[in-house]
Design an enzyme around this catalytic site. Structure first.
Site, PDB file in Angstrom:
ATOM      1  CE1 TYR A   1      -3.146   2.945   0.457  1.00  0.00           C
ATOM      2  CE2 TYR A   1      -2.453   3.160   2.825  1.00  0.00           C
ATOM      3  CZ  TYR A   1      -3.276   3.515   1.706  1.00  0.00           C
ATOM      4  OH  TYR A   1      -3.926   4.679   1.909  1.00  0.00           O
TER       5      TYR A   1
ATOM      6  CE  LYS B   1      -8.973   0.005   2.802  1.00  0.00           C
ATOM      7  NZ  LYS B   1      -8.336   0.945   3.798  1.00  0.00           N
TER       8      LYS B   1
HETATM    9  N1  LCS Z   1      -2.768  -1.817   4.502  1.00  0.00           N
HETATM   10  C1  LCS Z   1      -3.569  -1.865   3.367  1.00  0.00           C
HETATM   11  C2  LCS Z   1      -3.103  -3.099   2.712  1.00  0.00           C
HETATM   12  C3  LCS Z   1      -4.162  -1.030   2.818  1.00  0.00           C
HETATM   13  O1  LCS Z   1      -4.872  -1.242   1.730  1.00  0.00           O
HETATM   14  C4  LCS Z   1      -4.519   0.156   3.584  1.00  0.00           C
HETATM   15  C5  LCS Z   1      -5.430   1.245   2.872  1.00  0.00           C
HETATM   16  C6  LCS Z   1      -3.989   0.546   4.893  1.00  0.00           C
HETATM   17  C7  LCS Z   1      -3.024  -0.372   4.963  1.00  0.00           C
HETATM   18  C8  LCS Z   1      -3.991   1.864   5.651  1.00  0.00           C
HETATM   19  O2  LCS Z   1      -5.182   1.654   5.976  1.00  0.00           O
HETATM   20  P1  LCS Z   1      -5.858   3.031   6.701  1.00  0.00           P
HETATM   21  O3  LCS Z   1      -5.122   3.876   7.622  1.00  0.00           O
HETATM   22  O4  LCS Z   1      -6.352   3.653   5.264  1.00  0.00           O
HETATM   23  O5  LCS Z   1      -7.189   2.336   7.548  1.00  0.00           O
HETATM   24  N2  LCS Z   1      -5.662   1.209   1.753  1.00  0.00           N
HETATM   25  C9  LCS Z   1      -6.617   1.919   1.281  1.00  0.00           C
HETATM   26  C10 LCS Z   1      -6.808   1.605  -0.358  1.00  0.00           C
HETATM   27  O6  LCS Z   1      -6.370   0.657  -1.041  1.00  0.00           O
HETATM   28  N3  LCS Z   1      -7.567   2.799  -0.715  1.00  0.00           N
HETATM   29  O7  LCS Z   1      -7.974   3.689   0.169  1.00  0.00           O
HETATM   30  C11 LCS Z   1      -7.174   3.149   1.522  1.00  0.00           C
END
Ligand code: LCS
Length: 394
Positions: A111, A208
């Site tokens: 990410y 997610k």
């Molecule tokens: N790890 C993964 C695999 C993610 O896809 C995301 C966010 C994060 C960590 C970070 O999490 P957050 O702080 O946003 O809760 N991924 C996103 C995406 O693919 N689109 O928008 C956010």
């Protein structure tokens, strides 16, 4: 209820829920910043760890703790720490486990901000990083240095859908005296349990699949041992990125149906991926449930299903992808994933726009790559929506 010997779905519904004096069947929201002590000695004992009990919500809260115990049970971990976001979980792991002079090996197609935080910020504090294709075990082996402390793998990876052999990488990490951390966001504990495969820590963007309803931001880190759990918890408390009780309540509510949601989404994702692969205007599809996926057999071994995430590219590349994104009606054109609604997005200009162009290409994220997160809507409606949108491509 003691769920230690229960099945996964029973744990989803019951694990970690404390007994309530009024018999409430769900964990109430303890909307309080602080907890009164009976006397000064009790306060001192709690701070010194001589007595269990709550002190202050940044340090711990019953509603948040119920969620933490539930997720720890689902991942077969020692303990879990909930954070205000997935990035809160990522940054807590980095800061708890890395010091100046250390090195980290990580998945190239991780990410975007997980990589950006390391390359643009932790590099200022003397932490070095190598971003490589972790599906290539030789490359992982060659990237390990004497000062490598952490191997950080995202599998399946966002959005390239690379699948890393977690058992093999755990062995490489441990041979070097390093820890393996796995970002399990794309799989969820329903499909993959990295601690059982040898990982030391697992993290999720709870935003997610774990929450699943696109209405909160959250993160969690699950540790395999008491020592690692204490390190993570201590860093989270000091950084101050705790999950608040309202957030935790909503996540606990969404989490109960994880199996049902992921089962339904992945059944549809398989059909959508097969349909896309057969479509004359589609150049390629990367879905780990397709035999054409390079790590399909590995995914079959280390996961119990293939999930809801699809990457694909149209023959017309970026232009054609934009046309599809501009013409969908059912699918939401939005970042994020893992919710009950189908979403479509363009990683190169959105989630991974912060990466250098050549790093993106090396990580398997072409400019034309379109990402789909398949929801639980009626499959025919999802297919019809994509079909009419692709019809707009010349
Ligand atoms: N790890 C993964 C695999 C993610 O896809 C995301 C966010 C994060 C960590 C970070 O999490 P957050 O702080 O946003 O809760 N991924 C996103 C995406 O693919 N689109 O928008 C956010």
């Amino acid at each position: 209820m003691d769920t230690r010997n229960s099945g996964f779905d029973t744990k989803l519904v019951h694990a970690g829920i404390p007994e309530d004096p009024y018999g409430s069947v769900v964990t109430p929201i303890y909307q309080t910043s602080t907890f009164a002590f009976k006397n000064a000695q009790e306060g001192a004992d709690r701070f010194a760890g001589r007595e269990a009990g709550y002190i202050y919500t940044r340090i711990g809260n019953p509603t948040t703790n119920a969620l933490e115990q539930n997720v720890a049970a689902l991942e077969n971990g020692f303990g879990a720490t909930a954070m205000s976001s997935g990035m809160g979980a990522v940054s807590t792991v980095y800061l708890a486990l890395l010091s100046s002079g250390d090195h980290i090996v990580s998945t190239g197609s991780v990410y975007g901000p997980s990589r950006g935080l390391m390359e643009k910020h932790l590099s200022r504090f003397g932490v070095a990083s190598s971003y490589v294709d972790t599906t290539d075990l030789d490359l992982v082996r060659r990237s390990i240095r004497p000062n490598t402390r952490l191997i950080y793998v995202e599998s399946p990876s966002n959005p390239a859908m690379h699948v890393t052999d977690l058992k093999a990488v755990a062995e490489l990490a441990h041979a070097q005296g390093a820890l393996l951390v796995v970002d399990n966001t794309f799989a969820s504990p329903y499909l993959q349990k990295p601690l059982d495969l040898g990982a030391d820590l697992v993290l999720h963007s709870v935003t997610k699949f774990i929450n699943g309803h696109a209405d909160i931001i959250g993160g969690v880190v699950i540790a395999g041992t008491a020592e690692l759990h204490a390190k993570i918890r201590n860093m989270m408390v000091n950084l101050g990125c705790n999950m608040d009780p309202h957030q935790a309540y909503l996540v606990s509510r969404g989490l109960k149906t994880l199996s049902l949601r992921v089962q339904r989404s992945q059944e549809s994702a398989q059909k959508v991926a097969e349909w896309l692969e057969a479509h004359p205007k589609v150049a390629w599809v990367r879905y780990i449930g397709l035999p054409s996926h390079p790590q399909h057999e590995l995914a079959r071994r280390q996961m119990t299903g293939f999930g809801a995430m699809i990457a694909f590219e149209l023959k017309g590349g970026l232009e054609a992808g934009r046309t599809v994104m501009d013409h969908v009606h059912l699918a939401g054109l939005a970042v994020s994933l893992g919710g009950v609604e189908t979403l479509i997005s363009h990683p190169a200009s959105m989630t991974h726009a912060g990466m250098a162009g050549e790093d993106r290409v090396a990580a398997g994220i072409s400019d034309g790559l379109v990402r789909l997160s398949i929801g639980i809507e009626t499959l025919e409606d999802i297919l019809q929506d994509l079909s009419q949108a692709i019809d707009h491509v010349a």
